[in-house]
Scaffold this motif. Structure first.
Motif, PDB file in Angstrom:
ATOM      1  N   LEU A 257      -2.037  -6.521  13.481  1.00  0.00           N
ATOM      2  CA  LEU A 257      -3.374  -6.558  12.898  1.00  0.00           C
ATOM      3  C   LEU A 257      -3.819  -5.133  12.590  1.00  0.00           C
ATOM      4  CD1 LEU A 257      -5.922  -8.184  12.177  1.00  0.00           C
ATOM      5  CD2 LEU A 257      -6.634  -7.956  14.569  1.00  0.00           C
ATOM      6  N   CYS A 258      -3.659  -4.730  11.337  1.00  0.00           N
ATOM      7  CA  CYS A 258      -4.051  -3.390  10.893  1.00  0.00           C
ATOM      8  C   CYS A 258      -5.406  -3.501  10.198  1.00  0.00           C
ATOM      9  CB  CYS A 258      -3.004  -2.816   9.946  1.00  0.00           C
ATOM     10  SG  CYS A 258      -3.334  -1.110   9.441  1.00  0.00           S
ATOM     11  N   VAL A 259      -6.438  -2.977  10.840  1.00  0.00           N
ATOM     12  CA  VAL A 259      -7.801  -3.077  10.323  1.00  0.00           C
ATOM     13  C   VAL A 259      -8.191  -1.762   9.659  1.00  0.00           C
ATOM     14  CG1 VAL A 259     -10.222  -3.470  10.938  1.00  0.00           C
ATOM     15  CG2 VAL A 259      -8.406  -4.723  12.119  1.00  0.00           C
ATOM     16  N   GLY A 260      -8.808  -1.841   8.478  1.00  0.00           N
ATOM     17  CA  GLY A 260      -9.315  -0.650   7.827  1.00  0.00           C
ATOM     18  C   GLY A 260      -8.413  -0.059   6.769  1.00  0.00           C
ATOM     19  N   GLY A 261      -7.393  -0.813   6.344  1.00  0.00           N
ATOM     20  CA  GLY A 261      -6.531  -0.342   5.266  1.00  0.00           C
ATOM     21  C   GLY A 261      -5.256   0.302   5.767  1.00  0.00           C
ATOM     22  N   ASP A 262      -4.320   0.484   4.836  1.00  0.00           N
ATOM     23  CA  ASP A 262      -3.017   1.043   5.175  1.00  0.00           C
ATOM     24  C   ASP A 262      -2.554   1.909   4.020  1.00  0.00           C
ATOM     25  OD1 ASP A 262      -0.676   1.574   6.482  1.00  0.00           O
ATOM     26  OD2 ASP A 262       0.038  -0.487   6.561  1.00  0.00           O
ATOM     27  N   GLU A 263      -1.501   2.668   4.258  1.00  0.00           N
ATOM     28  CA  GLU A 263      -0.887   3.501   3.229  1.00  0.00           C
ATOM     29  C   GLU A 263       0.615   3.282   3.269  1.00  0.00           C
ATOM     30  OE1 GLU A 263      -1.988   7.499   3.995  1.00  0.00           O
ATOM     31  OE2 GLU A 263      -4.142   7.169   3.712  1.00  0.00           O
ATOM     32  N   TRP A 264       1.188   3.032   2.090  1.00  0.00           N
ATOM     33  CA  TRP A 264       2.637   2.892   2.040  1.00  0.00           C
ATOM     34  C   TRP A 264       3.109   3.170   0.623  1.00  0.00           C
ATOM     35  CZ3 TRP A 264       5.458  -1.547  -0.100  1.00  0.00           C
ATOM     36  CH2 TRP A 264       4.625  -2.452  -0.777  1.00  0.00           C
ATOM     37  N   ASP A 265       4.388   3.494   0.506  1.00  0.00           N
ATOM     38  CA  ASP A 265       5.000   3.810  -0.772  1.00  0.00           C
ATOM     39  C   ASP A 265       5.807   2.594  -1.227  1.00  0.00           C
ATOM     40  OD1 ASP A 265       6.298   4.743  -2.976  1.00  0.00           O
ATOM     41  OD2 ASP A 265       7.406   6.331  -1.938  1.00  0.00           O
ATOM     42  N   PRO A 266       5.320   1.828  -2.200  1.00  0.00           N
ATOM     43  CA  PRO A 266       6.036   0.617  -2.607  1.00  0.00           C
ATOM     44  C   PRO A 266       7.397   0.891  -3.229  1.00  0.00           C
ATOM     45  CG  PRO A 266       4.223   1.065  -4.122  1.00  0.00           C
ATOM     46  CD  PRO A 266       4.087   2.023  -2.981  1.00  0.00           C
ATOM     47  N   PHE A 267       7.672   2.153  -3.608  1.00  0.00           N
ATOM     48  CA  PHE A 267       8.954   2.434  -4.242  1.00  0.00           C
ATOM     49  C   PHE A 267      10.113   2.159  -3.289  1.00  0.00           C
ATOM     50  CE2 PHE A 267      12.483   5.246  -5.422  1.00  0.00           C
ATOM     51  CZ  PHE A 267      12.703   4.814  -6.717  1.00  0.00           C
ATOM     52  N   ALA A 268       9.897   2.435  -1.983  1.00  0.00           N
ATOM     53  CA  ALA A 268      10.965   2.178  -1.016  1.00  0.00           C
ATOM     54  C   ALA A 268      11.313   0.697  -0.989  1.00  0.00           C
ATOM     55  CB  ALA A 268      10.532   2.641   0.375  1.00  0.00           C
ATOM     56  N   ALA A 269      10.301  -0.139  -1.062  1.00  0.00           N
ATOM     57  CA  ALA A 269      10.541  -1.585  -1.065  1.00  0.00           C
ATOM     58  C   ALA A 269      11.140  -2.039  -2.381  1.00  0.00           C
ATOM     59  CB  ALA A 269       9.234  -2.331  -0.789  1.00  0.00           C
ATOM     60  N   LEU A 270      10.626  -1.498  -3.488  1.00  0.00           N
ATOM     61  CA  LEU A 270      11.116  -1.880  -4.810  1.00  0.00           C
ATOM     62  C   LEU A 270      12.576  -1.487  -4.993  1.00  0.00           C
ATOM     63  CD1 LEU A 270      10.490  -2.858  -7.738  1.00  0.00           C
ATOM     64  CD2 LEU A 270       9.893  -0.492  -8.265  1.00  0.00           C
ATOM     65  N   SER A 271      12.909  -0.277  -4.618  1.00  0.00           N
ATOM     66  CA  SER A 271      14.262   0.219  -4.865  1.00  0.00           C
ATOM     67  C   SER A 271      15.311  -0.510  -4.027  1.00  0.00           C
ATOM     68  CB  SER A 271      14.330   1.722  -4.592  1.00  0.00           C
ATOM     69  OG  SER A 271      14.036   1.989  -3.228  1.00  0.00           O
ATOM     70  N   LYS A 272      14.886  -1.113  -2.921  1.00  0.00           N
ATOM     71  CA  LYS A 272      15.811  -1.860  -2.063  1.00  0.00           C
ATOM     72  C   LYS A 272      15.673  -3.378  -2.230  1.00  0.00           C
ATOM     73  CE  LYS A 272      16.089  -0.158   2.230  1.00  0.00           C
ATOM     74  NZ  LYS A 272      15.609   0.407   3.532  1.00  0.00           N
ATOM     75  N   GLU A 273      14.788  -3.800  -3.143  1.00  0.00           N
ATOM     76  CA  GLU A 273      14.524  -5.225  -3.369  1.00  0.00           C
ATOM     77  C   GLU A 273      14.221  -5.954  -2.049  1.00  0.00           C
ATOM     78  OE1 GLU A 273      17.499  -7.162  -5.805  1.00  0.00           O
ATOM     79  OE2 GLU A 273      16.636  -6.285  -7.621  1.00  0.00           O
ATOM     80  N   ILE A 274      13.319  -5.356  -1.297  1.00  0.00           N
ATOM     81  CA  ILE A 274      12.934  -5.914   0.001  1.00  0.00           C
ATOM     82  C   ILE A 274      11.974  -7.082  -0.198  1.00  0.00           C
ATOM     83  CG2 ILE A 274      11.637  -5.412   2.121  1.00  0.00           C
ATOM     84  CD1 ILE A 274      12.635  -2.499   1.792  1.00  0.00           C
ATOM     85  N   GLN A 275      12.114  -8.066   0.649  1.00  0.00           N
ATOM     86  CA  GLN A 275      11.136  -9.136   0.711  1.00  0.00           C
ATOM     87  C   GLN A 275      10.134  -8.800   1.822  1.00  0.00           C
ATOM     88  OE1 GLN A 275      11.535 -13.797   0.570  1.00  0.00           O
ATOM     89  NE2 GLN A 275      12.086 -13.116   2.628  1.00  0.00           N
ATOM     90  N   ILE A 276       8.850  -8.760   1.490  1.00  0.00           N
ATOM     91  CA  ILE A 276       7.798  -8.490   2.465  1.00  0.00           C
ATOM     92  C   ILE A 276       6.956  -9.743   2.618  1.00  0.00           C
ATOM     93  CG2 ILE A 276       5.848  -7.030   3.096  1.00  0.00           C
ATOM     94  CD1 ILE A 276       6.980  -4.873   1.286  1.00  0.00           C
TER      95      ILE A 276
END
Length: 337
Positions: A257-276
């Motif tokens: 439970l992460c309250v108040g927002g998050d920061e992440w770089d979607p390129f890491a997920a995109l480049s590896k075709e990760i399912q989130i």
């Protein structure tokens, strides 16, 4: 009756005498045997506006007990029945409720009330405990069902390598289910080793310290990259970390439970075709499965319990849990006074 009530941000819970609730027609009155203190309860008291918490509310959504009274419309339960309670209260008649998924009812609300001697809940939220299960242990069904739902959402398969970020109760229960579903390697990672032995007792095959060497340490423990990474902490940046740790075309499951927002770089997920995927709450079928899992087995969710306290100890223990401790799951047991 005694209850621990919320007075406001920055104030400890206060033990007070409050009126015993009267069950409505579709409700049962429950004498609480035990209620777990959940990390979500701590979040609620720090940001009550997000969670709809009001002054004088009674927290506690992981509880079980004995029915001592029934409303006029209740037919499936009677006084003396021992039950665990699913805390999602839906309307009871929409499509989601009829499917046993009250979490998605348009009228769903997450009920509290477990930090008290008695509470009233809708009968449809209750499930019978098996005869050989102590009532107090029924309080573990709710977090156990949360862990089950997360693992079901992950699509874990026999032989998978699994990494779990966070050795709190939910992270450990995810480990329990991942192993039960056939994962070959189940490694729990945390910033310290307080729960290492407990992780092994509940089914984890390995334990690693979170930090710059986690990827290397996991590979040494499991022989490769994780197929699935569960984020069970709820801190900023950890979904991003999970994406960097998981294998190409792997799966990341966000549970914390992460309250108040998050920061992440979607390129890491995109480049590896990760399912989130994200996991929250559970179905009533999963709740029933969790209850059955509290019976005999190679690994016991009961290993999570590190303490049982009465009302006098609630304020101090609750505040203490805001800091990192060696505690795992603490149960409030009204019988202790």
């Amino acid at each position: 009756m005694k209850a621990a009530v919320f007075d406001g941000i920055g104030l400890p819970l206060r033990i007070n005498d409050v009126s015993r609730p009267e069950p409505a027609a579709d409700e049962v009155l429950l004498r609480v045997a035990a209620c777990g203190i959940c990390g979500s309860d701590l979040h609620m008291t720090e940001d009550p506006s997000t969670f709809g918490l009001n002054k004088s509310d009674v927290l506690g959504h992981e509880f079980a007990g004995e029915i001592v009274g029934c409303g006029s419309a209740v037919t499936d339960f009677q006084p003396g029945d021992r039950v665990a309670v699913a805390p999602m209260r839906g309307c009871g008649h929409c499509d989601s409720c009829r499917r046993g998924e009250p979490a998605w009812c348009p009228e769903m609300r997450l009920i509290g009330g477990g930090y008290a001697e008695f509470t009233a809940v809708a009968a449809r939220q209750c499930r019978h405990l098996q005869d050989n299960l102590p009532m107090e242990e029924g309080a573990l069904a709710e977090p156990l069902a949360v862990g089950l739902h997360a693992v079901m959402r992950s699509g874990v398969k026999p032989g998978d390598r699994v990494l779990i970020l966070g050795a709190g109760p939910i992270g450990l229960l995810v480990a329990f289910w991942a192993r039960r579903f056939g994962a070959r390697d189940v490694v729990v990672a945390d910033i310290n080793r307080h729960q290492q032995d407990r992780a092994a007792a509940i089914g984890a095959t390995g334990f690693a310290l979170s930090g710059p060497h986690l990827a290397k340490d996991f590979s040494e423990l499991a022989g490769g990259e994780p197929d699935i990474v569960f984020e069970c902490v709820g801190k900023r940046g950890l979904i991003d970390l999970a994406c960097r740790l998981v294998r190409h075309r792997g799966t990341v499951v966000a549970v914390g439970l992460c309250v108040g927002g998050d920061e992440w770089d979607p390129f890491a997920a995109l480049s590896k075709e990760i399912q989130i995927v994200f996991a929250v709450f559970f179905s009533m079928a999963e709740f029933e499965t969790a209850l059955r899992a509290l019976g005999p087995g190679d690994y016991q969710p009961q290993a999570l319990v590190t303490g049982k306290i009465g009302f006098i100890d609630i304020p101090g223990t609750f505040e203490g849990l805001r800091c990192r401790t060696t505690q795992c799951k603490v149960l409030i047991t009204p019988a202790l006074g």
